[in-house]
Write a protein that holds these residues in place. Sequence first.
Motif, PDB file in Angstrom:
ATOM      1  N   ILE A  30      64.509  22.709   2.971  1.00  0.00           N
ATOM      2  CA  ILE A  30      63.540  22.955   1.905  1.00  0.00           C
ATOM      3  C   ILE A  30      62.678  21.711   1.721  1.00  0.00           C
ATOM      4  N   GLY A  31      61.390  21.873   1.868  1.00  0.00           N
ATOM      5  CA  GLY A  31      60.452  20.758   1.739  1.00  0.00           C
ATOM      6  C   GLY A  31      60.455  20.167   0.334  1.00  0.00           C
ATOM      7  N   GLY A  32      60.029  18.928   0.241  1.00  0.00           N
ATOM      8  CA  GLY A  32      60.064  18.220  -1.030  1.00  0.00           C
ATOM      9  C   GLY A  32      58.750  18.144  -1.774  1.00  0.00           C
ATOM     10  N   GLN A  33      57.739  18.862  -1.311  1.00  0.00           N
ATOM     11  CA  GLN A  33      56.453  18.787  -1.996  1.00  0.00           C
ATOM     12  C   GLN A  33      56.625  19.213  -3.451  1.00  0.00           C
ATOM     13  N   ARG A  34      55.973  18.485  -4.320  1.00  0.00           N
ATOM     14  CA  ARG A  34      56.118  18.694  -5.759  1.00  0.00           C
ATOM     15  C   ARG A  34      55.882  20.146  -6.168  1.00  0.00           C
ATOM     16  N   LYS A  35      54.895  20.806  -5.560  1.00  0.00           N
ATOM     17  CA  LYS A  35      54.540  22.168  -5.986  1.00  0.00           C
ATOM     18  C   LYS A  35      55.604  23.205  -5.654  1.00  0.00           C
ATOM     19  N   ILE A  36      56.498  22.924  -4.705  1.00  0.00           N
ATOM     20  CA  ILE A  36      57.532  23.915  -4.381  1.00  0.00           C
ATOM     21  C   ILE A  36      58.900  23.579  -4.972  1.00  0.00           C
ATOM     22  N   ARG A  72      58.479   5.647  -3.344  1.00  0.00           N
ATOM     23  CA  ARG A  72      58.938   6.953  -3.822  1.00  0.00           C
ATOM     24  C   ARG A  72      60.422   6.971  -4.177  1.00  0.00           C
ATOM     25  N   PHE A  73      61.115   5.842  -4.074  1.00  0.00           N
ATOM     26  CA  PHE A  73      62.550   5.819  -4.382  1.00  0.00           C
ATOM     27  C   PHE A  73      62.823   6.254  -5.817  1.00  0.00           C
ATOM     28  N   GLU A  74      62.016   5.787  -6.761  1.00  0.00           N
ATOM     29  CA  GLU A  74      62.252   6.147  -8.162  1.00  0.00           C
ATOM     30  C   GLU A  74      62.083   7.657  -8.357  1.00  0.00           C
ATOM     31  N   GLU A  75      60.996   8.202  -7.805  1.00  0.00           N
ATOM     32  CA  GLU A  75      60.744   9.643  -7.928  1.00  0.00           C
ATOM     33  C   GLU A  75      61.862  10.456  -7.270  1.00  0.00           C
ATOM     34  N   THR A  76      62.255  10.060  -6.074  1.00  0.00           N
ATOM     35  CA  THR A  76      63.292  10.819  -5.366  1.00  0.00           C
ATOM     36  C   THR A  76      64.639  10.683  -6.067  1.00  0.00           C
ATOM     37  N   GLN A  84      65.060  10.387  -9.357  1.00  0.00           N
ATOM     38  CA  GLN A  84      64.988  11.272 -10.516  1.00  0.00           C
ATOM     39  C   GLN A  84      65.169  12.727 -10.095  1.00  0.00           C
ATOM     40  N   GLU A  85      64.533  13.105  -8.996  1.00  0.00           N
ATOM     41  CA  GLU A  85      64.634  14.474  -8.497  1.00  0.00           C
ATOM     42  C   GLU A  85      66.075  14.783  -8.090  1.00  0.00           C
ATOM     43  N   MET A  86      66.722  13.839  -7.423  1.00  0.00           N
ATOM     44  CA  MET A  86      68.100  14.040  -7.001  1.00  0.00           C
ATOM     45  C   MET A  86      69.019  14.140  -8.219  1.00  0.00           C
ATOM     46  N   ALA A  87      68.814  13.303  -9.220  1.00  0.00           N
ATOM     47  CA  ALA A  87      69.626  13.352 -10.440  1.00  0.00           C
ATOM     48  C   ALA A  87      69.504  14.719 -11.118  1.00  0.00           C
ATOM     49  N   GLU A  88      68.293  15.270 -11.143  1.00  0.00           N
ATOM     50  CA  GLU A  88      68.102  16.601 -11.722  1.00  0.00           C
ATOM     51  C   GLU A  88      68.847  17.663 -10.912  1.00  0.00           C
ATOM     52  N   LEU A  89      68.817  17.553  -9.593  1.00  0.00           N
ATOM     53  CA  LEU A  89      69.553  18.490  -8.746  1.00  0.00           C
ATOM     54  C   LEU A  89      71.047  18.453  -9.054  1.00  0.00           C
ATOM     55  N   LEU A  90      71.573  17.256  -9.235  1.00  0.00           N
ATOM     56  CA  LEU A  90      73.009  17.095  -9.470  1.00  0.00           C
ATOM     57  C   LEU A  90      73.434  17.656 -10.827  1.00  0.00           C
ATOM     58  N   GLU A  91      72.476  17.888 -11.719  1.00  0.00           N
ATOM     59  CA  GLU A  91      72.765  18.495 -13.022  1.00  0.00           C
ATOM     60  C   GLU A  91      72.808  20.018 -12.957  1.00  0.00           C
ATOM     61  N   GLU A  92      72.338  20.594 -11.861  1.00  0.00           N
ATOM     62  CA  GLU A  92      72.292  22.054 -11.717  1.00  0.00           C
ATOM     63  C   GLU A  92      73.704  22.633 -11.717  1.00  0.00           C
ATOM     64  N   GLY A 125      69.172   1.455  -5.514  1.00  0.00           N
ATOM     65  CA  GLY A 125      67.946   2.009  -6.092  1.00  0.00           C
ATOM     66  C   GLY A 125      68.120   3.392  -6.686  1.00  0.00           C
ATOM     67  N   LEU A 126      69.031   4.183  -6.110  1.00  0.00           N
ATOM     68  CA  LEU A 126      69.260   5.544  -6.603  1.00  0.00           C
ATOM     69  C   LEU A 126      70.462   5.626  -7.544  1.00  0.00           C
ATOM     70  N   ASN A 127      71.065   4.469  -7.833  1.00  0.00           N
ATOM     71  CA  ASN A 127      72.245   4.422  -8.711  1.00  0.00           C
ATOM     72  C   ASN A 127      73.356   5.361  -8.241  1.00  0.00           C
ATOM     73  N   LEU A 128      73.566   5.414  -6.959  1.00  0.00           N
ATOM     74  CA  LEU A 128      74.573   6.332  -6.421  1.00  0.00           C
ATOM     75  C   LEU A 128      75.979   5.983  -6.904  1.00  0.00           C
TER      76      LEU A 128
END
Length: 141
Positions: A27-33, A58-62, A64-72, A101-104
């Motif tokens: 699944i592509g990472g473009q913001r619109k999808i 883009r580390f900060e953006e990615t 944040q996006e990953m953190a949101e995924l992990l909340e699903e 950087g991603l606080n893993l």
Amino acid sequence: MSHITPTQGFNIKSVQSQGFKLNVWDIGGQRKIRPYWRNYFENTDVLIYVIDSADRKRFEETGQEMAELLEEEKLAGVPLLILANKQDLLTAAPASEITEGLNLHIIRDRAWQIQACSAVTGEGVQDGMTWACRNITTRKK
């Protein structure tokens, strides 16, 4: 050398690895999808998140996006493999820098692994798949 382009939209592939047949939803990472990602969470056995190691801005953006995924809810407890791609480039951040950087290190609710790799050379990809298959097996028991 072949040219590899980022995923545009959604691709489905079956891959054989470690005696498993993996159905991979690329699944592509473009913001619109991104809002459509959640349509693919049902029955997920492992989440493989690919990061461009050379794109530090883009580390900060990615992250944040990953953190949101992990909340699903549908991804609760699903093992996470982060593929730190483009390690063949001199500008690539090492996996240790990406981990910070991603606080893993704060992820406590699932198994996770960061794997330095290069899609161009193939280095590190098999190690990541081995980890993913091992964690699918462990989770299914």
